[in-house]
Every structure is written in C-alpha cells, then in structure tokens.
Design a protein around this motif. Structure first.
Motif, PDB file in Angstrom:
ATOM      1  N   LYS A 140       0.847  -1.200   0.000  1.00  0.00           N
ATOM      2  CA  LYS A 140       0.000   0.000   0.000  1.00  0.00           C
ATOM      3  C   LYS A 140       0.881   1.247   0.000  1.00  0.00           C
ATOM      4  O   LYS A 140       2.020   1.195   0.482  1.00  0.00           O
ATOM      5  N   PRO A 141       0.352   2.358  -0.517  1.00  0.00           N
ATOM      6  CA  PRO A 141       1.188   3.559  -0.572  1.00  0.00           C
ATOM      7  C   PRO A 141       1.524   4.112   0.818  1.00  0.00           C
ATOM      8  O   PRO A 141       0.680   4.093   1.715  1.00  0.00           O
ATOM      9  N   ILE A 142       2.754   4.574   0.934  1.00  0.00           N
ATOM     10  CA  ILE A 142       3.211   5.175   2.201  1.00  0.00           C
ATOM     11  C   ILE A 142       3.697   6.586   1.905  1.00  0.00           C
ATOM     12  O   ILE A 142       4.585   6.788   1.068  1.00  0.00           O
ATOM     13  N   ILE A 143       3.135   7.560   2.626  1.00  0.00           N
ATOM     14  CA  ILE A 143       3.612   8.944   2.522  1.00  0.00           C
ATOM     15  C   ILE A 143       4.487   9.215   3.740  1.00  0.00           C
ATOM     16  O   ILE A 143       4.089   8.950   4.874  1.00  0.00           O
ATOM     17  N   ALA A 144       5.697   9.746   3.513  1.00  0.00           N
ATOM     18  CA  ALA A 144       6.525  10.200   4.634  1.00  0.00           C
ATOM     19  C   ALA A 144       6.191  11.659   4.890  1.00  0.00           C
ATOM     20  O   ALA A 144       6.289  12.489   3.981  1.00  0.00           O
ATOM     21  N   ALA A 145       5.769  11.970   6.109  1.00  0.00           N
ATOM     22  CA  ALA A 145       5.507  13.359   6.503  1.00  0.00           C
ATOM     23  C   ALA A 145       6.695  13.780   7.360  1.00  0.00           C
ATOM     24  O   ALA A 145       6.825  13.365   8.512  1.00  0.00           O
ATOM     25  N   VAL A 146       7.584  14.596   6.765  1.00  0.00           N
ATOM     26  CA  VAL A 146       8.883  14.869   7.399  1.00  0.00           C
ATOM     27  C   VAL A 146       8.940  16.285   7.956  1.00  0.00           C
ATOM     28  O   VAL A 146       8.826  17.262   7.215  1.00  0.00           O
ATOM     29  N   SER A 147       9.149  16.356   9.263  1.00  0.00           N
ATOM     30  CA  SER A 147       9.412  17.629   9.928  1.00  0.00           C
ATOM     31  C   SER A 147      10.783  17.488  10.596  1.00  0.00           C
ATOM     32  O   SER A 147      11.136  16.405  11.076  1.00  0.00           O
ATOM     33  N   GLY A 148      11.560  18.550  10.619  1.00  0.00           N
ATOM     34  CA  GLY A 148      12.863  18.505  11.300  1.00  0.00           C
ATOM     35  C   GLY A 148      13.857  17.630  10.550  1.00  0.00           C
ATOM     36  O   GLY A 148      13.828  17.515   9.326  1.00  0.00           O
ATOM     37  N   TYR A 149      14.720  16.955  11.344  1.00  0.00           N
ATOM     38  CA  TYR A 149      15.839  16.217  10.745  1.00  0.00           C
ATOM     39  C   TYR A 149      15.410  14.884  10.117  1.00  0.00           C
ATOM     40  O   TYR A 149      14.722  14.080  10.747  1.00  0.00           O
ATOM     41  N   ALA A 150      15.845  14.686   8.874  1.00  0.00           N
ATOM     42  CA  ALA A 150      15.769  13.361   8.240  1.00  0.00           C
ATOM     43  C   ALA A 150      17.184  13.082   7.762  1.00  0.00           C
ATOM     44  O   ALA A 150      17.569  13.470   6.661  1.00  0.00           O
ATOM     45  N   LEU A 151      17.955  12.447   8.625  1.00  0.00           N
ATOM     46  CA  LEU A 151      19.397  12.302   8.372  1.00  0.00           C
ATOM     47  C   LEU A 151      19.789  10.830   8.297  1.00  0.00           C
ATOM     48  O   LEU A 151      19.226   9.988   9.014  1.00  0.00           O
ATOM     49  N   GLY A 152      20.774  10.541   7.477  1.00  0.00           N
ATOM     50  CA  GLY A 152      21.280   9.175   7.387  1.00  0.00           C
ATOM     51  C   GLY A 152      20.150   8.202   7.108  1.00  0.00           C
ATOM     52  O   GLY A 152      19.368   8.375   6.162  1.00  0.00           O
ATOM     53  N   GLY A 153      20.023   7.202   7.983  1.00  0.00           N
ATOM     54  CA  GLY A 153      18.946   6.228   7.818  1.00  0.00           C
ATOM     55  C   GLY A 153      17.568   6.873   7.839  1.00  0.00           C
ATOM     56  O   GLY A 153      16.618   6.324   7.274  1.00  0.00           O
ATOM     57  N   GLY A 154      17.438   8.039   8.465  1.00  0.00           N
ATOM     58  CA  GLY A 154      16.162   8.760   8.487  1.00  0.00           C
ATOM     59  C   GLY A 154      15.806   9.268   7.100  1.00  0.00           C
ATOM     60  O   GLY A 154      14.653   9.186   6.665  1.00  0.00           O
ATOM     61  N   CYS A 155      16.792   9.804   6.402  1.00  0.00           N
ATOM     62  CA  CYS A 155      16.583  10.260   5.025  1.00  0.00           C
ATOM     63  C   CYS A 155      16.299   9.046   4.138  1.00  0.00           C
ATOM     64  O   CYS A 155      15.416   9.081   3.269  1.00  0.00           O
ATOM     65  N   GLU A 156      17.016   7.968   4.400  1.00  0.00           N
ATOM     66  CA  GLU A 156      16.824   6.749   3.604  1.00  0.00           C
ATOM     67  C   GLU A 156      15.438   6.146   3.835  1.00  0.00           C
ATOM     68  O   GLU A 156      14.787   5.664   2.905  1.00  0.00           O
ATOM     69  N   LEU A 157      14.981   6.202   5.089  1.00  0.00           N
ATOM     70  CA  LEU A 157      13.641   5.691   5.401  1.00  0.00           C
ATOM     71  C   LEU A 157      12.584   6.535   4.689  1.00  0.00           C
ATOM     72  O   LEU A 157      11.618   6.001   4.132  1.00  0.00           O
ATOM     73  N   ALA A 158      12.770   7.860   4.696  1.00  0.00           N
ATOM     74  CA  ALA A 158      11.810   8.740   4.012  1.00  0.00           C
ATOM     75  C   ALA A 158      11.799   8.429   2.515  1.00  0.00           C
ATOM     76  O   ALA A 158      10.736   8.373   1.895  1.00  0.00           O
ATOM     77  N   MET A 159      12.988   8.193   1.957  1.00  0.00           N
ATOM     78  CA  MET A 159      13.057   7.903   0.512  1.00  0.00           C
ATOM     79  C   MET A 159      12.457   6.549   0.164  1.00  0.00           C
ATOM     80  O   MET A 159      12.043   6.319  -0.965  1.00  0.00           O
ATOM     81  N   LEU A 160      12.457   5.640   1.124  1.00  0.00           N
ATOM     82  CA  LEU A 160      11.866   4.328   0.893  1.00  0.00           C
ATOM     83  C   LEU A 160      10.328   4.420   0.802  1.00  0.00           C
ATOM     84  O   LEU A 160       9.680   3.576   0.200  1.00  0.00           O
ATOM     85  N   CYS A 161       9.782   5.485   1.400  1.00  0.00           N
ATOM     86  CA  CYS A 161       8.344   5.706   1.285  1.00  0.00           C
ATOM     87  C   CYS A 161       8.033   6.113  -0.159  1.00  0.00           C
ATOM     88  O   CYS A 161       8.929   6.411  -0.945  1.00  0.00           O
ATOM     89  N   ASP A 162       6.738   6.171  -0.507  1.00  0.00           N
ATOM     90  CA  ASP A 162       6.410   6.400  -1.918  1.00  0.00           C
ATOM     91  C   ASP A 162       6.558   7.853  -2.325  1.00  0.00           C
ATOM     92  O   ASP A 162       6.912   8.137  -3.450  1.00  0.00           O
ATOM     93  N   PHE A 163       6.253   8.770  -1.428  1.00  0.00           N
ATOM     94  CA  PHE A 163       6.673  10.148  -1.636  1.00  0.00           C
ATOM     95  C   PHE A 163       6.747  10.861  -0.301  1.00  0.00           C
ATOM     96  O   PHE A 163       6.262  10.358   0.716  1.00  0.00           O
ATOM     97  N   ILE A 164       7.410  12.028  -0.360  1.00  0.00           N
ATOM     98  CA  ILE A 164       7.691  12.768   0.873  1.00  0.00           C
ATOM     99  C   ILE A 164       6.979  14.106   0.824  1.00  0.00           C
ATOM    100  O   ILE A 164       7.103  14.849  -0.155  1.00  0.00           O
ATOM    101  N   ILE A 165       6.233  14.408   1.886  1.00  0.00           N
ATOM    102  CA  ILE A 165       5.729  15.765   2.089  1.00  0.00           C
ATOM    103  C   ILE A 165       6.578  16.342   3.230  1.00  0.00           C
ATOM    104  O   ILE A 165       6.728  15.707   4.281  1.00  0.00           O
ATOM    105  N   ALA A 166       7.163  17.515   2.984  1.00  0.00           N
ATOM    106  CA  ALA A 166       8.085  18.080   3.967  1.00  0.00           C
ATOM    107  C   ALA A 166       7.499  19.322   4.615  1.00  0.00           C
ATOM    108  O   ALA A 166       6.836  20.125   3.946  1.00  0.00           O
ATOM    109  N   ALA A 167       7.768  19.485   5.894  1.00  0.00           N
ATOM    110  CA  ALA A 167       7.460  20.753   6.559  1.00  0.00           C
ATOM    111  C   ALA A 167       8.591  21.736   6.240  1.00  0.00           C
ATOM    112  O   ALA A 167       9.703  21.320   5.876  1.00  0.00           O
TER     113      ALA A 167
END
Ligand code: CO8
Length: 258
Positions: A96-123
C-alpha cells in the motif's frame, strides 16, 4: 513492559505510524525498525486501511541509525546479524502507498527511510542529509542508490561526500520531496493526501505503485510491458466498470476495492 517506539492509529482509511523515541531524535535502532516493520505489515494486511502515513516529531523525523548502538560493533557483528537485512528489507515490500511526513531532521537512515516511502511531504523546517561520511561510514540503507535516482548524481555526490544538510526548499527544487507545507499543516496535509488516495480503488492504487517502482528495476521495454499488462488486468475488476460508469453517469464512484 517497555513503551512502544512506534505509535499507531487508524484515522478513517489511513494508517498512521509515528516514530516515538524523542530522547534520541527517533534514532532508528533495530527495535524501532522491528516495531515499524510490524506496524506497516499490519496496515498492509488490514482491509480497513487504504494508505499509510509515516511521521516523526516536529524536531526530527529520524536522525539516522542508532550511533550509540552501532559504535562498538565489529564487522562480524554487523555481518552475522545481517544488519539492515530482515525487518529493514521487509519495509520495501509494503504494497500500500506510504507517505513520509517529514518535519525537522531526516538524516542518514532517516533520510533513507523517508526515501523508501512512496513520496515525501516536507514541513518548512525539514532538513535532509546523508552525514554518514562524518562517522567514517557510508549510507547503508539505499542512500547511494535512491538519492541518485531522486535528485541526480551531482547533488547526491555533493550531499553524500560532504555530509551537508539541505533545506526543505532545496529538497523540493531537487525533486526529493513532492511538496513543502507549513510545520503546523504537515500532518493534516499528509493525512488528507493519504485519505484522498485511500478513496480510490485499492487494486489500481497498488498496481500504480508497483508499476512506478518497476521503472527503477527494468529496461523501458520491460517496464512498458509490465505497465500494459497491469493496465489490462484492471479491466477484470468491478471498480473499473464502476469508475467509468460513474464518470459517464456524472456521479462519484463507489469503489469496492475488487
Ligand atoms: N543515534 C543515536 N543517538 C542520536 C542520534 C543518532 N543517530 N542522533 C541524535 N541522537 C541523540 C544525541 O546523542 C542526543 O542524546 P543525549 O541527549 O543523550 O546526548 C539526543 O539525541 C539529542 O541530540 P543532540 O543533542 O545532538 O541534538 P542537536 O539538536 O544538538 O543536534 C542533530 C541534532 C544535528 C540531528 C545531531 O543530533 C546529529 O548530528 N545527529 C546524528 C546525525 C547522523 O549522523 N545520522 C547518521 C547516522 S548513521 C546512519 O544513519 C547510517 C545509515 C545506514 C543505514 C541505517 C538505516 C537506519
């Protein structure tokens, strides 16, 4: 009993998973990833869920893999536990589709986890980076592969070799995120977007996701054939009949997800 590191709830037809390890800025320990993988697998299997939102806190989506846990590990330790295998790998098999809702730091594995989602909405306060180089390592969960595909070689090299962070505005310009919203709108925006997706016919949503992801795995010829065969297959669904009849009848479709 230890407190959950990933909080889950279902809002309407949207499964919401929230990383909740605030003292370590949501550092992604094996325990966090284990809980996350279980939560997402449950959403994936739940007929009541049509789309998923993954988020963190206002200060950090996730500040990366758990440096304190990793620091003493030897090669034998990471190899024998197959670090970043198992649960980590299972995250990419969520259908199923996964949206990453990113606020603050998305670093290292955090950035990679966000990219693994289907798309990213950023604050507006989001910061993306692959700072592994500062720790004497490299990205290990897709950073050298997905970042290149998302923003191209020049910017990916720049980020990964220098370890510098980019702002939400730069991430949007580079195509890493689909949109940037005010911090206080982030969750509502992501949930509304997920609810919109969840209102569509689930088989077509899942097939669209599968076809788009296939674009990264196959030559164009194979990808186009894969798309066409899935397109054909959707004519076997009741929802295709309903969607087109609703359009012709000038009414909203009532999808049954079959
Ligand atoms: N791991 C463990 N603990 C962390 C991490 C982390 N990645 N990030 C922050 N913390 C902890 C800090 O140690 C600190 O703990 P304490 O209060 O006990 O001292 C607490 O969180 C708060 O952090 P700071 O005091 O540093 O907060 P600041 O606001 O001053 O700074 C930063 C915020 C800039 C985000 C800073 O914390 C930082 O640079 N963190 C590390 C970022 C980083 O290098 N990430 C990459 C990690 S390596 C990695 O992800 C490998 C990828 C391989 C794939 C793995 C998939 C997950």
């Amino acid at each position: 009993m230890t407190a959950a590191l990933v909080k889950t709830e279902i809002r309407g037809r949207v499964g919401l998973a929230t990383l909740d390890r605030p003292k370590a800025l949501n550092a992604l320990s094996n325990e966090v990833i284990g809980e996350l993988a279980k939560a997402l697998r449950e959403f994936d299997a739940d007929e009541a869920v049509g789309a998923i939102v993954l988020t963190g806190s206002e200060k950090a989506f996730a500040a990366g893999a758990d440096i304190a846990a990793m620091q003493p590990w030897s090669y034998a330790d990471v190899y024998s536990q197959d670090y970043l295998g198992h649960d980590w790998e299972s995250l990419r098999r969520i259908r199923k589709p996964i949206i990453a809702a990113v606020s603050g730091y998305a670093l290292g594995g955090g950035c990679e986890l966000a990219m693994l989602c289907d798309f990213i909405i950023a604050a507006e306060n989001a910061r993306f980076g692959q700072p592994e180089i500062n720790l004497g390592i490299i990205p290990g969960f897709g950073g050298t592969q997905r970042l290149v595909r998302a923003i191209g070689k020049a910017k990916a090299m720049d980020m990964i070799l220098t370890g510098r962070m980019i702002t939400a505005a730069e991430a949007e310009l580079a195509g890493l995120v689909s949109r940037v919203v005010p911090v206080d709108r982030l969750l509502d925006d992501a949930l509304e977007t997920a609810a919109l997706i969840a209102s569509k016919s689930l088989p077509s949503v899942m097939m669209a996701k599968e076809c788009i992801n296939r674009a990264f795995e196959t030559p164009l010829d194979e990808g186009l054939l894969f798309e066409r065969r899935n397109f054909h297959a959707l004519f076997a669904t009741e929802d295709q009949k309903e969607g087109m009849a609703a359009f012709l009848g000038k009414r909203s479709p009532e999808f049954k997800n079959r």
